[in-house]
Design a protein around this motif. Sequence first.
Motif, PDB file in Angstrom:
ATOM      1  N   ALA A   1       0.853  -1.183   0.000  1.00  0.00           N
ATOM      2  CA  ALA A   1       0.000   0.000   0.000  1.00  0.00           C
ATOM      3  C   ALA A   1       0.890   1.234   0.000  1.00  0.00           C
ATOM      4  CB  ALA A   1      -0.897   0.011   1.237  1.00  0.00           C
ATOM      5  N   GLU A   2       0.758   2.065  -1.038  1.00  0.00           N
ATOM      6  CA  GLU A   2       1.594   3.252  -1.163  1.00  0.00           C
ATOM      7  C   GLU A   2       0.713   4.481  -1.312  1.00  0.00           C
ATOM      8  OE1 GLU A   2       5.668   2.067  -3.243  1.00  0.00           O
ATOM      9  OE2 GLU A   2       3.947   1.441  -4.455  1.00  0.00           O
ATOM     10  N   GLY A   3       0.895   5.429  -0.409  1.00  0.00           N
ATOM     11  CA  GLY A   3       0.114   6.660  -0.433  1.00  0.00           C
ATOM     12  C   GLY A   3       0.603   7.593   0.645  1.00  0.00           C
ATOM     13  N   ASN A   4       0.246   8.871   0.533  1.00  0.00           N
ATOM     14  CA  ASN A   4       0.741   9.866   1.476  1.00  0.00           C
ATOM     15  C   ASN A   4       0.388   9.552   2.921  1.00  0.00           C
ATOM     16  OD1 ASN A   4       1.905  11.406  -0.549  1.00  0.00           O
ATOM     17  ND2 ASN A   4       0.057  12.634  -0.881  1.00  0.00           N
ATOM     18  N   ARG A   5      -0.765   8.916   3.138  1.00  0.00           N
ATOM     19  CA  ARG A   5      -1.202   8.616   4.496  1.00  0.00           C
ATOM     20  C   ARG A   5      -1.426   7.122   4.705  1.00  0.00           C
ATOM     21  NH1 ARG A   5      -5.888  12.511   6.435  1.00  0.00           N
ATOM     22  NH2 ARG A   5      -5.258  11.537   8.408  1.00  0.00           N
ATOM     23  N   ALA A   6      -0.605   6.325   4.043  1.00  0.00           N
ATOM     24  CA  ALA A   6      -0.680   4.876   4.244  1.00  0.00           C
ATOM     25  C   ALA A   6      -0.384   4.563   5.704  1.00  0.00           C
ATOM     26  CB  ALA A   6       0.325   4.171   3.335  1.00  0.00           C
ATOM     27  N   ARG A   7      -1.250   3.776   6.329  1.00  0.00           N
ATOM     28  CA  ARG A   7      -1.054   3.507   7.754  1.00  0.00           C
ATOM     29  C   ARG A   7      -1.875   2.303   8.191  1.00  0.00           C
ATOM     30  NH1 ARG A   7      -5.375   5.511  10.862  1.00  0.00           N
ATOM     31  NH2 ARG A   7      -6.904   6.711   9.649  1.00  0.00           N
ATOM     32  N   LEU A   8      -1.522   1.798   9.365  1.00  0.00           N
ATOM     33  CA  LEU A   8      -2.269   0.745  10.017  1.00  0.00           C
ATOM     34  C   LEU A   8      -2.697   1.239  11.395  1.00  0.00           C
ATOM     35  CD1 LEU A   8       0.006  -2.352   9.263  1.00  0.00           C
ATOM     36  CD2 LEU A   8      -2.240  -1.906   8.264  1.00  0.00           C
ATOM     37  N   LYS A   9      -3.929   0.987  11.759  1.00  0.00           N
ATOM     38  CA  LYS A   9      -4.389   1.342  13.096  1.00  0.00           C
ATOM     39  C   LYS A   9      -3.751   0.402  14.117  1.00  0.00           C
ATOM     40  CE  LYS A   9      -8.847   3.289  11.721  1.00  0.00           C
ATOM     41  NZ  LYS A   9     -10.325   3.226  11.904  1.00  0.00           N
ATOM     42  N   GLY A  10      -3.729   0.850  15.369  1.00  0.00           N
ATOM     43  CA  GLY A  10      -3.140   0.042  16.422  1.00  0.00           C
ATOM     44  C   GLY A  10      -3.782  -1.324  16.547  1.00  0.00           C
ATOM     45  N   GLU A  11      -5.104  -1.374  16.372  1.00  0.00           N
ATOM     46  CA  GLU A  11      -5.807  -2.644  16.441  1.00  0.00           C
ATOM     47  C   GLU A  11      -5.333  -3.599  15.342  1.00  0.00           C
ATOM     48  OE1 GLU A  11      -9.114   0.463  17.383  1.00  0.00           O
ATOM     49  OE2 GLU A  11      -7.238   0.371  16.252  1.00  0.00           O
ATOM     50  N   ALA A  12      -5.128  -3.051  14.131  1.00  0.00           N
ATOM     51  CA  ALA A  12      -4.684  -3.877  13.011  1.00  0.00           C
ATOM     52  C   ALA A  12      -3.263  -4.379  13.229  1.00  0.00           C
ATOM     53  CB  ALA A  12      -4.762  -3.089  11.701  1.00  0.00           C
ATOM     54  N   ILE A  13      -2.412  -3.537  13.774  1.00  0.00           N
ATOM     55  CA  ILE A  13      -1.030  -3.944  14.041  1.00  0.00           C
ATOM     56  C   ILE A  13      -0.998  -5.114  15.013  1.00  0.00           C
ATOM     57  CG2 ILE A  13       1.135  -3.215  15.111  1.00  0.00           C
ATOM     58  CD1 ILE A  13       0.589  -0.398  13.996  1.00  0.00           C
ATOM     59  N   ALA A  14      -1.816  -5.032  16.067  1.00  0.00           N
ATOM     60  CA  ALA A  14      -1.873  -6.126  17.041  1.00  0.00           C
ATOM     61  C   ALA A  14      -2.397  -7.406  16.390  1.00  0.00           C
ATOM     62  CB  ALA A  14      -2.764  -5.727  18.218  1.00  0.00           C
ATOM     63  N   GLY A  15      -3.464  -7.293  15.625  1.00  0.00           N
ATOM     64  CA  GLY A  15      -4.051  -8.468  14.990  1.00  0.00           C
ATOM     65  C   GLY A  15      -3.105  -9.130  14.014  1.00  0.00           C
ATOM     66  N   LEU A  16      -2.414  -8.331  13.216  1.00  0.00           N
ATOM     67  CA  LEU A  16      -1.497  -8.878  12.219  1.00  0.00           C
ATOM     68  C   LEU A  16      -0.293  -9.556  12.855  1.00  0.00           C
ATOM     69  CD1 LEU A  16      -1.619  -5.905   9.693  1.00  0.00           C
ATOM     70  CD2 LEU A  16      -2.456  -8.224   9.254  1.00  0.00           C
ATOM     71  N   ALA A  17      -0.001  -9.228  14.102  1.00  0.00           N
ATOM     72  CA  ALA A  17       1.087  -9.884  14.828  1.00  0.00           C
ATOM     73  C   ALA A  17       0.585 -11.062  15.646  1.00  0.00           C
ATOM     74  CB  ALA A  17       1.791  -8.879  15.735  1.00  0.00           C
ATOM     75  N   GLY A  18      -0.733 -11.365  15.549  1.00  0.00           N
ATOM     76  CA  GLY A  18      -1.290 -12.459  16.326  1.00  0.00           C
ATOM     77  C   GLY A  18      -1.400 -12.143  17.794  1.00  0.00           C
ATOM     78  N   GLN A  19      -1.438 -10.851  18.142  1.00  0.00           N
ATOM     79  CA  GLN A  19      -1.495 -10.432  19.536  1.00  0.00           C
ATOM     80  C   GLN A  19      -2.929 -10.120  19.949  1.00  0.00           C
ATOM     81  OE1 GLN A  19       1.135  -7.074  19.641  1.00  0.00           O
ATOM     82  NE2 GLN A  19       2.990  -8.321  19.487  1.00  0.00           N
ATOM     83  N   PRO A  20      -3.253 -10.304  21.229  1.00  0.00           N
ATOM     84  CA  PRO A  20      -4.604  -9.970  21.704  1.00  0.00           C
ATOM     85  C   PRO A  20      -4.846  -8.473  21.637  1.00  0.00           C
ATOM     86  CG  PRO A  20      -3.166 -10.497  23.552  1.00  0.00           C
ATOM     87  CD  PRO A  20      -2.402 -10.843  22.308  1.00  0.00           C
ATOM     88  N   LEU A  21      -6.111  -8.085  21.599  1.00  0.00           N
ATOM     89  CA  LEU A  21      -6.495  -6.679  21.575  1.00  0.00           C
ATOM     90  C   LEU A  21      -6.404  -6.116  22.983  1.00  0.00           C
ATOM     91  CD1 LEU A  21      -7.719  -4.297  19.927  1.00  0.00           C
ATOM     92  CD2 LEU A  21      -9.966  -5.152  20.632  1.00  0.00           C
ATOM     93  N   SER A  22      -5.533  -5.118  23.168  1.00  0.00           N
ATOM     94  CA  SER A  22      -5.388  -4.505  24.489  1.00  0.00           C
ATOM     95  C   SER A  22      -6.272  -3.277  24.634  1.00  0.00           C
ATOM     96  CB  SER A  22      -3.924  -4.131  24.748  1.00  0.00           C
ATOM     97  OG  SER A  22      -3.444  -3.244  23.734  1.00  0.00           O
TER      98      SER A  22
END
Length: 218
Positions: free
Chosen positions: A156-177
């Motif tokens: 994903a390439e764009g000026n504001r490409a980003r992942l929300k904190g929830e998505a970062i946790a999920g993509l790492a297989g981590q529980p939602l804090s």
Amino acid sequence: MTDAAPTSALPDGQALATLVAGKLCHDFISPAGAISSGLDLLKDPSAQDMRDDAMSLIEQSAKKMVALVNFARVAFGAATSAERFSGAELGELVSGLTEGGRATMDWQVGERSFSKPQARALINLAYLTVAALPSGGAATIGVRESGDILTLEGKAEGNRARLKGEAIAGLAGQPLSEGLPGQWIQPYWLWLTVHDAGGELVTTAEEGRVTLSAHMPN
């Protein structure tokens, strides 16, 4: 960010099913509500001048609902009796959900076929790649083989490409804090799909670019 998940506090069984069902209900409620509103307008004698608008609303919302159902059957369910899916049909599932948005998608998958776990991982990865561009940009989805490993990659390439904190946790297989479960469950589902197939999910995020790479047995 690499694939490394703790086993505590992660949903299982009914909890996981509840989260997936909640996401699907959230996705379906908007087009379903719009169809209902359009039908109410058609039945209202005082709103006959809005008949064309009502029909357009119903048509667009029904198309969105069908796209959601077709996508969900492969992304979250057992899909059909088919054991393999072509790259072209998987691309249509993703484009049916993402077309009309601010981001564009370049589907560079080719004509190879995919097993159910690979197909499930691919379309979830593609959807989340596009979702990383809320303000627009270009999402490129590709596949490459190296020996017995199949790599599914979304850039994903764009000026504001980003992942929300929830998505970062999920993509790492981590529980939602903290944050919203609905923003966490699909990224976690992608991680779980890849992990259960014996693969690895790697996420990198830098200014203007997010990359999701799933390495799975071929």
